[in-house]
Scaffold this motif. Sequence first.
Motif, PDB file in Angstrom:
ATOM      1  N   LEU A 146       0.886  -1.164   0.000  1.00 41.61           N
ATOM      2  CA  LEU A 146       0.000   0.000   0.000  1.00 41.61           C
ATOM      3  C   LEU A 146       0.924   1.214   0.000  1.00 41.61           C
ATOM      4  O   LEU A 146       1.635   1.458   0.974  1.00 41.61           O
ATOM      5  CB  LEU A 146      -0.904  -0.007   1.232  1.00 41.61           C
ATOM      6  CG  LEU A 146      -1.810  -1.224   1.370  1.00 41.61           C
ATOM      7  CD1 LEU A 146      -2.533  -1.196   2.709  1.00 41.61           C
ATOM      8  CD2 LEU A 146      -2.799  -1.306   0.222  1.00 41.61           C
TER       9      LEU A 146
ATOM     10  N   VAL B 119      -0.850  -1.059  -4.497  1.00 41.08           N
ATOM     11  CA  VAL B 119      -2.031  -0.217  -4.463  1.00 41.08           C
ATOM     12  C   VAL B 119      -1.570   1.184  -4.079  1.00 41.08           C
ATOM     13  O   VAL B 119      -0.992   1.381  -3.010  1.00 41.08           O
ATOM     14  CB  VAL B 119      -3.071  -0.733  -3.448  1.00 41.08           C
ATOM     15  CG1 VAL B 119      -4.252   0.219  -3.358  1.00 41.08           C
ATOM     16  CG2 VAL B 119      -3.521  -2.144  -3.823  1.00 41.08           C
TER      17      VAL B 119
ATOM     18  N   ASP C 172      -1.377  -1.692  -9.551  1.00 42.16           N
ATOM     19  CA  ASP C 172      -2.427  -2.703  -9.669  1.00 42.16           C
ATOM     20  C   ASP C 172      -3.790  -2.133  -9.299  1.00 42.16           C
ATOM     21  O   ASP C 172      -4.822  -2.630  -9.750  1.00 42.16           O
ATOM     22  CB  ASP C 172      -2.080  -3.915  -8.806  1.00 42.16           C
ATOM     23  CG  ASP C 172      -0.817  -4.584  -9.317  1.00 42.16           C
ATOM     24  OD1 ASP C 172      -0.919  -5.364 -10.267  1.00 42.16           O
ATOM     25  OD2 ASP C 172       0.278  -4.284  -8.795  1.00 42.16           O
ATOM     26  N   ALA C 173      -3.793  -1.088  -8.472  1.00 45.14           N
ATOM     27  CA  ALA C 173      -5.036  -0.409  -8.096  1.00 45.14           C
ATOM     28  C   ALA C 173      -4.691   0.964  -7.542  1.00 45.14           C
ATOM     29  O   ALA C 173      -3.560   1.209  -7.096  1.00 45.14           O
ATOM     30  CB  ALA C 173      -5.806  -1.225  -7.057  1.00 45.14           C
ATOM     31  N   TYR C 174      -5.674   1.843  -7.580  1.00 42.99           N
ATOM     32  CA  TYR C 174      -5.545   3.196  -7.035  1.00 42.99           C
ATOM     33  C   TYR C 174      -6.737   3.424  -6.120  1.00 42.99           C
ATOM     34  O   TYR C 174      -7.871   3.109  -6.478  1.00 42.99           O
ATOM     35  CB  TYR C 174      -5.552   4.239  -8.154  1.00 42.99           C
ATOM     36  CG  TYR C 174      -4.396   4.086  -9.103  1.00 42.99           C
ATOM     37  CD1 TYR C 174      -3.210   4.771  -8.883  1.00 42.99           C
ATOM     38  CD2 TYR C 174      -4.483   3.252 -10.211  1.00 42.99           C
ATOM     39  CE1 TYR C 174      -2.136   4.629  -9.753  1.00 42.99           C
ATOM     40  CE2 TYR C 174      -3.419   3.110 -11.080  1.00 42.99           C
ATOM     41  CZ  TYR C 174      -2.248   3.800 -10.845  1.00 42.99           C
ATOM     42  OH  TYR C 174      -1.190   3.650 -11.701  1.00 42.99           O
TER      43      TYR C 174
ATOM     44  N   LEU D 284      -9.435  -5.323  -1.575  1.00 41.78           N
ATOM     45  CA  LEU D 284      -8.030  -5.353  -1.981  1.00 41.78           C
ATOM     46  C   LEU D 284      -7.359  -6.646  -1.533  1.00 41.78           C
ATOM     47  O   LEU D 284      -6.643  -7.285  -2.302  1.00 41.78           O
ATOM     48  CB  LEU D 284      -7.284  -4.150  -1.405  1.00 41.78           C
ATOM     49  CG  LEU D 284      -7.683  -2.792  -1.954  1.00 41.78           C
ATOM     50  CD1 LEU D 284      -7.045  -1.677  -1.139  1.00 41.78           C
ATOM     51  CD2 LEU D 284      -7.319  -2.676  -3.432  1.00 41.78           C
TER      52      LEU D 284
END
Length: 136
Positions: free
Chosen positions: A65, A94, A114-116, A129
């Motif tokens: 993270l 993330v 991979d993600a926001y 997540l």
Amino acid sequence: MGGPKHVGEILLAEDNPGDVRLTREMFENTDLRGNYHVVTDGVEAIEFLERRGEYESAPRPDLVLLDWHFPKKSGKEVLRTIKGDEELHEIPVVVLTGTQPELEKLQSEPPQADAYVLKPLEAEQCRSLAEEFCLD
């Protein structure tokens, strides 16, 4: 009912102690448990991931993270290092950011995370997540 599910090793790369506390609390409000490791700047994040210095025995994270606005090395630099490294590039990252306009801008720029996610994280976001990136 089964007990809590273990999601593994989570590296929380965040320099704001309040955001660290809130993120941990949100994960703890789910039935998912992890081992949390906190680094407070980009240099520390890279040392942890590359297992250098005081982090030579650090576990490989199952999820990172990453705060985008990070001292010493920016979130962008840390993300570029992770995604450009043969041994690290498969670790899910993330990116955490504080505003919707910035979130939209980041989603369109390389290198891709991979993600926001907008801060602060909510418990359901933490669950999603972890289920997407950490659970088999």
